[in-house]
Design an enzyme around this catalytic site. Structure first.
Site, short mmCIF file in Angstrom:
data_model
loop_
_atom_site.label_atom_id
_atom_site.label_comp_id
_atom_site.label_asym_id
_atom_site.label_seq_id
_atom_site.Cartn_x
_atom_site.Cartn_y
_atom_site.Cartn_z
N LYS A 163 -58.10 4.10 14.10
CA LYS A 163 -59.07 3.01 14.30
C LYS A 163 -59.84 2.73 13.01
O LYS A 163 -60.02 1.58 12.64
CB LYS A 163 -60.05 3.35 15.42
CG LYS A 163 -59.40 3.52 16.79
CD LYS A 163 -60.44 3.59 17.90
CE LYS A 163 -61.33 4.81 17.86
NZ LYS A 163 -60.65 6.07 18.16
N ARG A 220 -66.23 3.15 25.22
CA ARG A 220 -65.44 4.33 25.54
C ARG A 220 -65.45 4.64 27.03
O ARG A 220 -64.81 5.62 27.45
CB ARG A 220 -65.98 5.53 24.78
CG ARG A 220 -65.31 5.77 23.43
CD ARG A 220 -66.02 6.92 22.74
NE ARG A 220 -65.20 7.71 21.86
CZ ARG A 220 -65.20 7.56 20.54
NH1 ARG A 220 -65.90 6.62 19.98
NH2 ARG A 220 -64.48 8.37 19.79
N ARG A 242 -57.29 15.66 8.95
CA ARG A 242 -58.54 15.01 8.55
C ARG A 242 -59.67 16.03 8.45
O ARG A 242 -60.49 15.98 7.53
CB ARG A 242 -58.90 13.92 9.57
CG ARG A 242 -60.15 13.14 9.20
CD ARG A 242 -60.36 11.94 10.11
NE ARG A 242 -60.61 12.35 11.50
CZ ARG A 242 -60.72 11.50 12.53
NH1 ARG A 242 -60.57 10.20 12.32
NH2 ARG A 242 -60.96 11.91 13.75
N ARG A 285 -64.89 16.91 8.38
CA ARG A 285 -65.57 16.33 9.55
C ARG A 285 -65.75 17.41 10.63
O ARG A 285 -64.78 18.04 11.06
CB ARG A 285 -64.77 15.14 10.09
CG ARG A 285 -65.53 14.39 11.13
CD ARG A 285 -64.86 13.11 11.47
NE ARG A 285 -64.98 12.90 12.91
CZ ARG A 285 -64.69 11.78 13.52
NH1 ARG A 285 -64.24 10.75 12.84
NH2 ARG A 285 -64.81 11.67 14.82
N ARG A 289 -61.95 16.47 22.96
CA ARG A 289 -62.05 15.03 22.72
C ARG A 289 -60.86 14.29 23.33
O ARG A 289 -61.00 13.19 23.85
CB ARG A 289 -62.15 14.75 21.21
CG ARG A 289 -63.55 15.05 20.67
CD ARG A 289 -63.56 15.23 19.19
NE ARG A 289 -63.26 14.02 18.46
CZ ARG A 289 -62.76 13.99 17.23
NH1 ARG A 289 -62.50 15.13 16.59
NH2 ARG A 289 -62.54 12.87 16.64
P1 AMP Z 1 -65.60 8.57 16.49
O1 AMP Z 1 -66.05 8.57 15.06
O2 AMP Z 1 -65.45 7.19 17.06
O3 AMP Z 1 -64.37 9.43 16.72
O4 AMP Z 1 -66.78 9.26 17.35
C1 AMP Z 1 -67.19 10.59 17.13
C2 AMP Z 1 -68.03 11.08 18.29
O5 AMP Z 1 -69.21 10.27 18.43
C3 AMP Z 1 -67.37 11.03 19.66
O6 AMP Z 1 -66.55 12.16 19.90
C4 AMP Z 1 -68.58 10.97 20.59
O7 AMP Z 1 -69.18 12.25 20.71
C5 AMP Z 1 -69.54 10.09 19.81
N1 AMP Z 1 -69.35 8.66 20.14
C6 AMP Z 1 -68.89 7.67 19.31
N2 AMP Z 1 -68.81 6.50 19.94
C7 AMP Z 1 -69.23 6.73 21.21
C8 AMP Z 1 -69.37 5.91 22.38
N3 AMP Z 1 -69.02 4.62 22.38
N4 AMP Z 1 -69.83 6.50 23.52
C9 AMP Z 1 -70.17 7.80 23.56
N5 AMP Z 1 -70.04 8.64 22.51
C10 AMP Z 1 -69.59 8.11 21.34
#
Ligand code: AMP
Length: 198
Positions: free
Chosen positions: A14, A90, A129, A135, A146
């Site tokens: 993404k 999400r 990654r 990260r 996740r």
């Molecule tokens: P990402 O960078 O999109 O993979 O997001 C990393 C983490 O941030 C996720 O595993 C969630 O813990 C939190 N997070 C990001 N976007 C959301 C969302 N739309 N709703 C809830 N938690 C989120």
């Protein structure tokens, strides 16, 4: 406005494809994961709350996440030609909230681009990654959770948007440029909007 969601499991690409969309369509990028990581880095109150969920691989509660997104839209997305939502929605309640937030601003979502990648590949990409970027939530234990959270809470959005005729499935395996070409072609068919000519 060209508002699109980049949808897919963690590790589906993404972030990479968002960068291309911003570049080729002149859109504004909102990654909710990045917004939250920035709060954690700055040590804000919100960052402390977010960290307790992110570090375990769980989702931030919907109400809080929607409030954060509303705030980002208000402060940063005004006057832009469109937004790429990366990592939001999400959950189904988040999708319903997004529709309301956009409607309130006189606009709507035009497409949900779904990057589809087999699970073994997702695992490999996230472990790589984690090693390359450090990260914090790219560790084997957290990755497992996740992916589970994705299947239980996020994957149902695929059918939700498919029913609305907005879901654009894209094979997320292969070369970045080729995947992007598929996205651009799909978007043109679905919306009539063309990428920038180089
Ligand atoms: P990402 O960078 O999109 O993979 O997001 C990393 C983490 O941030 C996720 O595993 C969630 O813990 C939190 N997070 C990001 N976007 C959301 C969302 N739309 N709703 C809830 N938690 C989120």
């Amino acid at each position: 406005m060209l508002n699109v969601v980049l949808f897919g499991a963690p590790g589906s690409g993404k972030g990479t494809q968002s960068a291309r969309l911003i570049d080729e369509y002149g859109l504004y990028h909102i990654s909710t994961g990045e917004v939250l990581r920035d709060h954690i880095k700055r040590g804000t109150e919100l960052g402390k709350i977010a960290d307790s969920y992110i570090s375990k691989g769980n989702l931030i509660p919907d109400d809080l996440m929607v409030e954060i997104l509303d705030d980002v839209l208000e402060k940063e997305a005004k006057g832009k030609s469109g937004v790429v939502f990366d990592g939001f929605p999400r959950t189904i309640p988040q999708a319903e909230a997004l529709e309301k937030l956009l409607k309130k601003r006189g606009t709507a979502l035009v497409a949900v681009i779904g990057l589809e990648v087999p699970e073994e590949e997702l695992m490999k990409r996230m472990i790589r990654r984690g090693k390359e970027t450090g990260r914090a939530d790219d560790t084997p234990e957290t990755i497992k959770n996740r992916l589970e959270v994705y299947h239980n809470q996020t994957h149902p959005l695929r059918a939700y948007y498919n029913e609305k005729g907005k879901y654009l499935p894209i094979n997320g395996l292969g070369v970045v440029d080729e995947i992007f070409n598929d996205i651009a072609e799909g978007l043109e068919k679905l919306t009539g909007i063309k990428r920038r000519v180089h």
